[in-house]
Design an enzyme around this catalytic site. Structure first.
Site, mmCIF file in Angstrom:
data_model
loop_
_atom_site.group_PDB
_atom_site.id
_atom_site.type_symbol
_atom_site.label_atom_id
_atom_site.label_comp_id
_atom_site.label_asym_id
_atom_site.label_seq_id
_atom_site.Cartn_x
_atom_site.Cartn_y
_atom_site.Cartn_z
ATOM 1 N N CYS A 69 -11.244 2.775 -0.246
ATOM 2 C CA CYS A 69 -9.836 3.075 0.044
ATOM 3 C C CYS A 69 -9.494 2.313 1.311
ATOM 4 C CB CYS A 69 -9.658 4.577 0.264
ATOM 5 S SG CYS A 69 -8.020 5.033 0.881
ATOM 6 N N CYS A 102 -4.261 -1.470 -1.926
ATOM 7 C CA CYS A 102 -4.428 -0.036 -2.147
ATOM 8 C C CYS A 102 -5.356 0.099 -3.349
ATOM 9 C CB CYS A 102 -3.064 0.588 -2.451
ATOM 10 S SG CYS A 102 -3.141 2.314 -2.946
ATOM 11 N N HIS A 125 -7.522 2.920 3.561
ATOM 12 C CA HIS A 125 -7.322 3.759 4.751
ATOM 13 C C HIS A 125 -8.637 4.043 5.478
ATOM 14 C CE1 HIS A 125 -3.279 4.652 3.273
ATOM 15 N NE2 HIS A 125 -3.029 5.287 4.403
ATOM 16 N N ASP A 129 0.879 -1.177 0.000
ATOM 17 C CA ASP A 129 0.000 0.000 0.000
ATOM 18 C C ASP A 129 0.914 1.223 0.000
ATOM 19 O OD1 ASP A 129 -2.432 1.564 0.348
ATOM 20 O OD2 ASP A 129 -1.830 1.859 2.426
ATOM 21 N N SER A 130 0.307 2.375 -0.182
ATOM 22 C CA SER A 130 1.094 3.613 -0.104
ATOM 23 C C SER A 130 1.553 3.888 1.330
ATOM 24 C CB SER A 130 0.242 4.783 -0.592
ATOM 25 O OG SER A 130 -0.952 4.844 0.164
ATOM 26 N N GLU A 159 -3.778 8.377 8.608
ATOM 27 C CA GLU A 159 -2.333 8.303 8.865
ATOM 28 C C GLU A 159 -1.956 9.056 10.144
ATOM 29 O OE1 GLU A 159 0.400 6.905 7.132
ATOM 30 O OE2 GLU A 159 -0.876 5.863 5.707
HETATM 31 N N1 DGL Z 1 -4.860 3.254 0.797
HETATM 32 C C1 DGL Z 1 -4.911 3.757 -0.528
HETATM 33 C C2 DGL Z 1 -6.156 3.288 -1.249
HETATM 34 O O1 DGL Z 1 -6.735 2.269 -0.893
HETATM 35 C C3 DGL Z 1 -4.776 5.219 -0.776
HETATM 36 C C4 DGL Z 1 -4.089 6.140 0.106
HETATM 37 C C5 DGL Z 1 -3.285 7.186 -0.636
HETATM 38 O O2 DGL Z 1 -3.845 8.169 -1.141
HETATM 39 O O3 DGL Z 1 -2.089 6.965 -0.735
HETATM 40 O O4 DGL Z 1 -6.585 3.898 -2.197
#
Ligand code: DGL
Length: 276
Positions: free
Chosen positions: A187, A73, A189, A10-11, A153
């Protein structure tokens, strides 16, 4: 004999919501998790850049001998799955968009579905297209909620600030009797903000968590792999598998925030900082 680990990237720490579900379902498996924290967020970057980053993450994990790759991600899944499969044709690559779209179409009675995700995921149209392919009559409303990534985050997942931001993003979508009956958290996150998101949703709206649906897609896919490739396995796992932690920046931060996503303590010493 130990099987090669499953690679997950993931990022940042968002993909840990997927990893948490995977480890709960497959406790004996070994995993390598890579959070590209130096270059987070992916969601506000161009598709070309996200494809380049995704290929670099995948190449690093492939070099460490993974047996399959989970793109934990949605932003990377939305733009990079084809490129990853092309570059690594022998690797099983699993993303999350399709499974999330399927779960949403199955959950929605009215087929009015809202998707919240990063700017990149929404602008690329991946969820909209996947949902429309499954049911051309469905109506998809979207909102890019980039601030949720920073809040997750930062660990600001509940309380008045989280709810105020959730209200600001969601109220325009859920403000009349034609509003969607299903919301996709598109997402990885976002699941840590689920309580704040639910708090501002009208009663009865179903929430599809793309981290859970991605994990479910992995389980389904790996089950097929296990059945076809090693008919003698698996035994009921009794030993907990190992997890290797990789990040591209700031081990202390990854440990602190990632621990809350994972629901267990992570030590900064256990996180290897790598350069892609
Ligand atoms: N966790 C990532 C997703 O599922 C995105 C977070 C980011 O913008 O880096 O899209």
């Amino acid at each position: 004999m130990n099987r090669p680990p499953i690679g997950v990237f993931d990022s940042g720490v968002g993909g840990l919501t997927v990893l948490r579900a995977l480890r709960a379902a497959m406790p004996a498996e070994d995993f390598i998790y890579l959070g590209d924290t130096a270059r987070l967020p992916y969601g506000t970057k161009s598709a070309e850049t996200v494809v380049r980053y995704s290929l670099q993450c995948a190449a690093h994990l492939v070099a460490r001998g993974i047996r399959c790759l989970v793109v934990a991600c949605n932003t990377a899944s939305a733009s990079s799955l084809d490129a990853l499969r092309l570059r690594f044709p022998h690797l099983t690559v699993i993303g999350g968009i399709e499974a999330g779209a399927q779960a949403a179409v199955a959950a929605s009675v009215s087929q009015r579905i809202a998707v919240i995700a990063t700017e990149g995921t929404i602008n690329g149209g991946a969820y909209q297209n996947a949902i429309q392919r499954l049911n051309a009559a469905s109506r998809v409303t979207t909102a890019a909620c980039s601030l949720f990534v920073a809040m997750a985050e930062e660990g600001w997942t509940s309380g008045p600030i989280a709810e105020a931001v959730a209200r600001r993003y969601l109220q325009p979508i859920f403000n009349d009797d034609q509003a969607p009956d299903t919301l996709v958290l598109g997402c990885t996150h976002f699941p840590v903000l689920a309580a704040s998101i639910r708090a501002v949703l009208p009663a009865g709206v179903k929430v599809v968590d793309s981290a859970m649906t991605t994990a479910a897609a992995v389980l389904k896919q790996l089950h097929v792999d296990v059945d076809t490739r090693s008919p003698d396995s698996p035994a009921i796992p009794v030993i907990r598998g190992a997890c290797t932690w990789l990040a591209t920046d700031d081990a202390a931060r990854f440990a602190r925030v990632g621990g809350t996503f994972l629901g267990e303590t992570l030590s900064a010493d256990s996180i290897e900082i790598i350069d892609l």
